[in-house]
Each structure stands twice: as C-alpha cells, then as structure tokens.
Design an enzyme around this catalytic site. Structure first.
Site, PDB file in Angstrom:
ATOM      1  N   LYS A 125       0.848  -1.189   0.000  1.00 52.19           N
ATOM      2  CA  LYS A 125       0.000   0.000   0.000  1.00 52.19           C
ATOM      3  C   LYS A 125       0.887   1.244   0.000  1.00 52.19           C
ATOM      4  O   LYS A 125       1.781   1.393   0.835  1.00 52.19           O
ATOM      5  CB  LYS A 125      -0.873  -0.034   1.250  1.00 52.19           C
ATOM      6  CG  LYS A 125      -2.235   0.597   1.109  1.00 52.19           C
ATOM      7  CD  LYS A 125      -3.069   0.220   2.323  1.00 52.19           C
ATOM      8  CE  LYS A 125      -4.372   0.961   2.353  1.00 52.19           C
ATOM      9  NZ  LYS A 125      -5.111   0.693   3.587  1.00 52.19           N
ATOM     10  N   PHE A 171     -11.101   7.264  -1.671  1.00 51.68           N
ATOM     11  CA  PHE A 171     -11.640   7.464  -0.319  1.00 51.68           C
ATOM     12  C   PHE A 171     -12.987   8.192  -0.359  1.00 51.68           C
ATOM     13  O   PHE A 171     -13.032   9.416  -0.424  1.00 51.68           O
ATOM     14  CB  PHE A 171     -10.638   8.267   0.515  1.00 51.68           C
ATOM     15  CG  PHE A 171      -9.559   7.448   1.157  1.00 51.68           C
ATOM     16  CD1 PHE A 171      -8.986   6.382   0.489  1.00 51.68           C
ATOM     17  CD2 PHE A 171      -9.106   7.740   2.424  1.00 51.68           C
ATOM     18  CE1 PHE A 171      -7.984   5.620   1.071  1.00 51.68           C
ATOM     19  CE2 PHE A 171      -8.107   6.984   3.032  1.00 51.68           C
ATOM     20  CZ  PHE A 171      -7.542   5.925   2.348  1.00 51.68           C
TER      21      PHE A 171
END
Length: 315
Positions: A125, A171
């Site tokens: 990530k 997000f």
C-alpha cells in the site's frame, strides 16, 4: 438474505481493520491495514503480546525494520483467516521518495515470503502521490502488486491506471467530509446521499472510466461513513469496509441492487485523458479537496507511525 450477503453477489468485500479476531464473523475475501489501524489494534489487550513478542524477537534491529516486521506479523495473522489478499502499507513518511518506497515495498514482500506467504497474496500500500505512483509502477514491473491509497481525485486514478498498478483505493468518506464541511450551513444531507454523495460520484466516475477504456487496475472504494455510500457502489470491483459497517450490513435485510455496471460503463461517453508529471501536478493542484485531503491523510499516517514507533521503543 442480509445486505452483506447481497453485496457479495456484485462486489468483493474487504475488511478494513487490523483487528483480525473480528474477521471470521464477516468472511471477507481480502483485508486492508494501515498504520492507524495497526496502532489501534496493538493498544488492545488482545494484541499487546503480539507487539511485545515482535520487539523481543528483533530487539537491537533498526526501528524501521521492527516496524515492518510487526506489520507483516499482523498481515500473516490476517492471511491465516481470509482466502484472499492483505494490504500492508509502506511508511507514509516515504510518500515523496520513490526509491525509498520501492526499497521498503521490496523488504515487506521479502519478510512475507520468509513466512511462506506467496507474493500474490500481498498488496503493498502506497500513497497516491506522483512519487508513490512511480514507485508502484516499478514494484509492479518486479511482480510486486500494489494498492494506491489516499486517492481523492480523477487525475490520481488516471495516473495509477497508466502505471498499471494492481488496485486503487478512492476514499469515499473523506471526500464526503470535505464537501460537507466546505458547504457548511448550505449542506442538505437528504439531497447529498446515495448516488448524489460526492464521494460516491467520484468512485463511479473512476470505475466507469477504467471499464470504458479497458484499464485492468481494480477499483476498491474505501473510507465509508454510512451504509448508503456502500450500497450506492454495489458492483464496484471491491469495497473495503470497517467492522462496524459490516455489522450494520449483516443486520439489515433491505433490498440491495447493483449500482455500478462494467458493461454499461463501456457504452458511456467518456473522453480519454493522460498525464505526465507536470500535468498531473497541475490537475491535482486545481482540485482543492484532493490536495487538502491527500496532505492531511499523509500527515495523519505519519503521526500514527511515530506513535507506533514509540510503543515499540517502550516495549
């Protein structure tokens, strides 16, 4: 059928947690972690011994190595429960250093492989800065798959697609938060839910663009504030959901229908775009929300990385 089971018909469900003891209740395919989630977990009595054991085993090693070994320890525990992949995050303090991000990503994979974990079960990530995207491109060329996080803008998604990264995490909730705060008293919650939610719209735009142009990068909606955001994205490749919202979905049997559709996206009228470094930086700069939330997200992860280091030093 509850909503979680219904959602699994259209979308791969991912658990967004470092608390691996909760995972078996929801049977997710994949799981994601980040420094904040690991920090939260190791402060619980159930997980404190795991931190202490890691420190005891590698005491005297460099602090960044002990940190990576702790992250991998959590990842291995998670992988013993789920059938799919775990996302493990590179230190956010390296978000603007391509070479250091590549090196840290390689080390994380080596640590997983030393534990017998196949490379395809781990996603490294990385924050979706320009430097992070370039690092991810290099990692992908080495066969190391990546998950580009802190993604708030279309230009970040396009650049990730160009870099052929494995997966992106736009997000939803943080986009919603920004627009709600920005609107202030003018915000009407009832008018900005479901398909009208700005975070939902952002992910839908990215999903449709990727499917229209045959971009293989997986889209995983992340950072949800409510179930409505999740159900409005049913059909997205993956959705990573906190245990609290997984519990709400499990307790609800209201109908859930597919909202995003790859075949419909292929027929959509969408213009193809591409970015180099200069045009990427300009496009990101033009998006006040994305610029602010990306910077804020990196800062928050850096703070939690430091807190985690302090716990390791005190152990």
């Amino acid at each position: 059928m509850n909503q979680l089971d219904a959602l699994k018909q259209f979308t791969t469900v991912v658990a967004d947690t470092g608390d691996f003891k909760q995972l078996s209740a929801y049977l997710p395919t994949d799981a994601t972690t980040n420094p904040s989630l690991i920090l939260k977990a190791v402060q619980k009595p159930d997980y404190a011994p795991l931190l202490q054991d890691t420190v005891n085993q590698f005491r005297g090693r460099a602090l960044d190595e002990i940190m990576d070994r702790l992250l991998v320890r959590f990842g291995c525990e998670i992988l013993s429960i789920i059938p799919g992949r775990v996302s493990t995050e590179v230190d956010a303090r390296l978000s603007f250093d391509t070479n250091a991000t590549v090196a840290r990503g390689e080390r994380l994979i080596e640590l997983y492989q030393a534990q017998g974990i196949h490379i395809d079960r781990v996603l490294i990530k990385v924050a979706a800065t320009w430097e992070g995207i370039q690092a991810a491109q290099q990692l992908e060329r080495k066969g190391i798959h990546t998950n580009l996080t802190l993604l708030f803008s279309f230009c970040q998604a396009v650049a990730c697609g160009q870099a052929k990264v494995q997966l992106i995490s736009p997000f939803v909730g943080r986009i919603y938060d920004w627009y709600k705060k920005s609107a202030g008293a003018a915000w009407v919650e009832a008018d900005m839910t479901g398909a009208n939610d700005p975070g939902v719209q952002s992910v839908k735009h990215i999903f449709n663009y990727y499917k229209k142009f045959g971009i293989a990068t997986e889209v995983m909606g992340a950072s949800f504030r409510n179930v409505g955001q999740i159900t409005a994205l049913a059909g997205c490749d993956l959705l990573t959901i906190s245990p609290d919202l997984l519990a709400t979905l499990t307790a609800t049997d209201a109908p859930l229908t597919q909202a995003l559709n790859a075949d419909a996206a292929k027929a959509a009228s969408i213009e193809h775009v591409s970015y180099d470094e200069a045009t990427f930086r300009l496009a990101l700069n033009e998006d006040a929300m994305a610029t602010e939330k990306l910077a804020e997200g990196i800062r928050a992860f850096c703070v939690d990385a430091v807190k985690l280091e302090k716990l390791l030093l005190a152990a």
